[in-house]
Write a protein that holds these residues in place. Structure first.
Motif, short mmCIF file in Angstrom:
data_model
loop_
_atom_site.label_atom_id
_atom_site.label_comp_id
_atom_site.label_asym_id
_atom_site.label_seq_id
_atom_site.Cartn_x
_atom_site.Cartn_y
_atom_site.Cartn_z
N ASP A 32 12.03 -7.98 7.64
CA ASP A 32 11.83 -8.21 6.21
C ASP A 32 11.74 -9.69 5.83
OD1 ASP A 32 14.45 -9.04 6.47
OD2 ASP A 32 15.30 -7.43 5.24
N CYS A 98 7.53 -0.75 -7.14
CA CYS A 98 8.51 -1.80 -7.36
C CYS A 98 9.34 -1.51 -8.62
CB CYS A 98 7.80 -3.15 -7.48
SG CYS A 98 8.90 -4.56 -7.52
N TYR A 101 11.72 1.35 -7.96
CA TYR A 101 12.81 0.91 -7.10
C TYR A 101 13.85 0.15 -7.92
CZ TYR A 101 15.38 -1.58 -3.50
OH TYR A 101 16.38 -2.10 -2.72
N TYR A 114 15.62 -12.09 -2.40
CA TYR A 114 15.38 -10.69 -2.77
C TYR A 114 13.88 -10.43 -2.92
CZ TYR A 114 14.96 -6.60 -5.79
OH TYR A 114 14.59 -5.40 -6.32
N TRP A 115 13.19 -11.32 -3.66
CA TRP A 115 11.76 -11.13 -3.90
C TRP A 115 10.93 -11.35 -2.63
CZ3 TRP A 115 9.99 -8.18 -7.41
CH2 TRP A 115 10.74 -7.99 -8.57
N LYS A 117 11.93 -10.47 0.39
CA LYS A 117 12.07 -9.19 1.10
C LYS A 117 11.27 -8.10 0.41
CE LYS A 117 16.51 -10.07 3.26
NZ LYS A 117 17.87 -9.60 3.49
N MET A 118 11.26 -8.10 -0.91
CA MET A 118 10.48 -7.12 -1.67
C MET A 118 8.99 -7.30 -1.37
SD MET A 118 10.28 -4.54 -3.73
CE MET A 118 11.80 -4.37 -4.66
N ARG A 119 8.52 -8.54 -1.35
CA ARG A 119 7.11 -8.82 -1.06
C ARG A 119 6.74 -8.29 0.33
NH1 ARG A 119 7.04 -14.18 -1.45
NH2 ARG A 119 7.62 -14.30 0.72
#
Length: 184
Positions: A32, A98, A101, A114-115, A117-119
């Motif tokens: 991630d 997104c 989630y 956080y962003w 890992k989200m990306r």
């Protein structure tokens, strides 16, 4: 017949890894922490791959190496985030996931990690659901900060740091060690 798009790309690495790549081919980076998801990362410019290789080598006390690779891939398998229509397709496809989630987990945050890992997760999700095998995107980080400040003062855009994430090594048609920039 599928239209193939051909790329001439550069991969910055260290001497030990380069020998393994030349022998066995690339391994996909997974996890991630990769900004475009799982895959093999390349630059379109030799200089940027060389900067990356030099940073890796300094951290590991070894030699930097830039590998040159030819990639041929069907156009339908490419997501080009420098292209408006592809960017909108990615946004439309991933935005609802997104938002769902965040609503489920209650985790709206401004935390950069956080962003990131989200990306990475959204890139993986997009590729898995659409069959995309290559993402082309513009880096927002500044690998050559000192020179870019001068160029910005002159009014030039310096955001041309394109990176490519390839999700399957079968599209690499040739790889060799590059001692200097190859001009074709």
């Amino acid at each position: 017949m599928k239209k193939l798009i051909h790329y001439k790309l550069f991969h910055g690495t260290i001497k030990e890894r380069s020998q393994q790549i030349l022998k066995d081919g690339y391994n996909l980076s997974r996890g991630d922490q990769h900004w475009l998801g799982n895959g093999i990362y390349f630059y379109e410019q030799f200089g940027l791959a060389n900067i990356w290789a030099t940073k890796l080598a300094a951290a590991k006390f070894t030699e930097p190496v830039v590998l040159y690779s030819d990639v041929a891939i069907p156009k339908a398998l490419i997501l080009d985030l420098t292209n408006y229509n592809d960017r909108k397709r990615f946004e439309t496809t991933t935005r609802q996931f997104c938002e769902n989630y965040i609503a489920t987990c209650g985790k709206e945050t401004t935390n950069e990690q956080y962003w990131a890992k989200m990306r990475s997760a959204l890139c993986n999700l997009f590729c898995e659901t659409t069959g995309t095998m290559l993402i082309r995107a513009e880096l927002q980080q500044n690998m050559d900060a000192e020179n870019n400040i001068f160029m910005r003062k002159l009014g030039f855009s310096v955001n041309n740091q394109i990176q490519i994430c390839l999700r399957n090594k079968k599209y690499v048609t040739r790889t060799y060690e590059s001692e200097s920039e190859v001009i074709v």
